[in-house]
Design a protein around this motif. Structure first.
Motif, PDB file in Angstrom:
ATOM      1  N   CYS A  45      -0.641  -3.215 -64.298  1.00  0.00           N
ATOM      2  CA  CYS A  45      -2.376  -2.254 -64.403  1.00  0.00           C
ATOM      3  C   CYS A  45      -3.458  -2.278 -64.904  1.00  0.00           C
ATOM      4  CB  CYS A  45      -1.019  -0.848 -64.297  1.00  0.00           C
ATOM      5  SG  CYS A  45       0.163  -0.751 -63.401  1.00  0.00           S
ATOM      6  N   LEU A 177      -6.520   4.059 -61.894  1.00  0.00           N
ATOM      7  CA  LEU A 177      -6.246   2.965 -61.981  1.00  0.00           C
ATOM      8  C   LEU A 177      -7.431   2.239 -61.255  1.00  0.00           C
ATOM      9  CD1 LEU A 177      -3.070   1.154 -62.372  1.00  0.00           C
ATOM     10  CD2 LEU A 177      -2.503   1.707 -60.663  1.00  0.00           C
ATOM     11  N   THR A 182      -6.074  -4.647 -60.459  1.00  0.00           N
ATOM     12  CA  THR A 182      -4.421  -4.353 -60.694  1.00  0.00           C
ATOM     13  C   THR A 182      -3.665  -5.112 -59.220  1.00  0.00           C
ATOM     14  OG1 THR A 182      -4.252  -1.935 -61.468  1.00  0.00           O
ATOM     15  CG2 THR A 182      -1.908  -2.461 -60.481  1.00  0.00           C
TER      16      THR A 182
END
Length: 224
Positions: A45, A177, A182
């Motif tokens: 992440c 995020l 990611t």
């Protein structure tokens, strides 16, 4: 007497641990899954401006939950609250322009000593939401989640549960995020990487890659 409130999954700014310990934990977990004839995937992440996004209000609530109270909590409130900033536009042949002062309600002073430790406290409850179905490795804002199973359907089910849980946690904690940075890695000691994997996160498919850089170390899907 010292009391450590940070979870064991956290490897940054803690006594007697370093990036080497975090990388070792990652590789050890992968080999353990392989030894148990399990498929294992890694979710790496990347958070958008993680340190700048920490909510002061939520952080104070978490500090209080971890029994940081009294004068110490008041001192930290004073450290965080009522900080102000403004923007300066500089020009070559004309006077500078200044924006109005605005109160800063998120983030820490750049380069501060306390910032990394307070961030660790802020994300301290993150592993708990998924620790029954995955393994988490934290190094400040670098977050790795490992999901394993001997059954492909169960693997996908666990991954979907993880993605759902972290989506809610990030939203509740005002963190975002970065979906472009990611990635998902299917780790395998063989070349059997063609099994289907559902990587949808908030209606966007995460990128599945065979190589990843984790804490400065370049890893491929077979650890070779």
């Amino acid at each position: 007497m010292s009391i450590n409130i940070l979870v064991n999954e956290q490897f940054s700014f803690c006594d007697n641990v370093s990036t080497g310990n975090a990388i070792f934990k990652l590789i050890e977990s992968i080999f353990n899954a392989w030894n148990n004839t399990e498929h294992i995937i890694g979710l790496f992440c990347d958070l958008t401006k993680a340190f700048d996004s920490v909510s002061h209000e939520l952080l104070i609530l978490k500090l209080d939950f971890y029994a940081v109270k009294g004068c110490i909590l008041n001192w930290l409130k004073s450290y965080l609250h009522n900080r102000k900033q403004r923007v300066v536009w500089q020009f070559v042949n004309s006077p500078n322009l200044l924006s109005d002062w605005e109160i800063v309600r998120h983030g820490f002073p750049q380069g501060s000593v306390l910032g990394p430790l307070l961030f660790n406290v802020y994300v301290n409850d993150f592993p708990r939401i998924i620790n029954k179905i995955s393994h988490t490795i934290l190094f400040a804002d670098d977050t790795n989640i490992l999901v394993s199973s001997s059954d492909i359907n169960e693997l996908n089910s666990k991954l979907n549960s993880v993605l759902c849980c972290i989506s809610k946690w990030f939203k509740n904690n005002q963190l975002v995020l970065n979906l472009n940075k990611t990635h998902v890695v299917k780790f395998s000691s063989s070349k059997l990487l063609t099994y289907p994997l559902n990587t949808m996160y908030n209606n966007q498919a995460l990128t599945v890659t065979e190589n990843i850089k984790f804490l400065g170390m370049r890893l491929n899907c077979s650890l070779t």
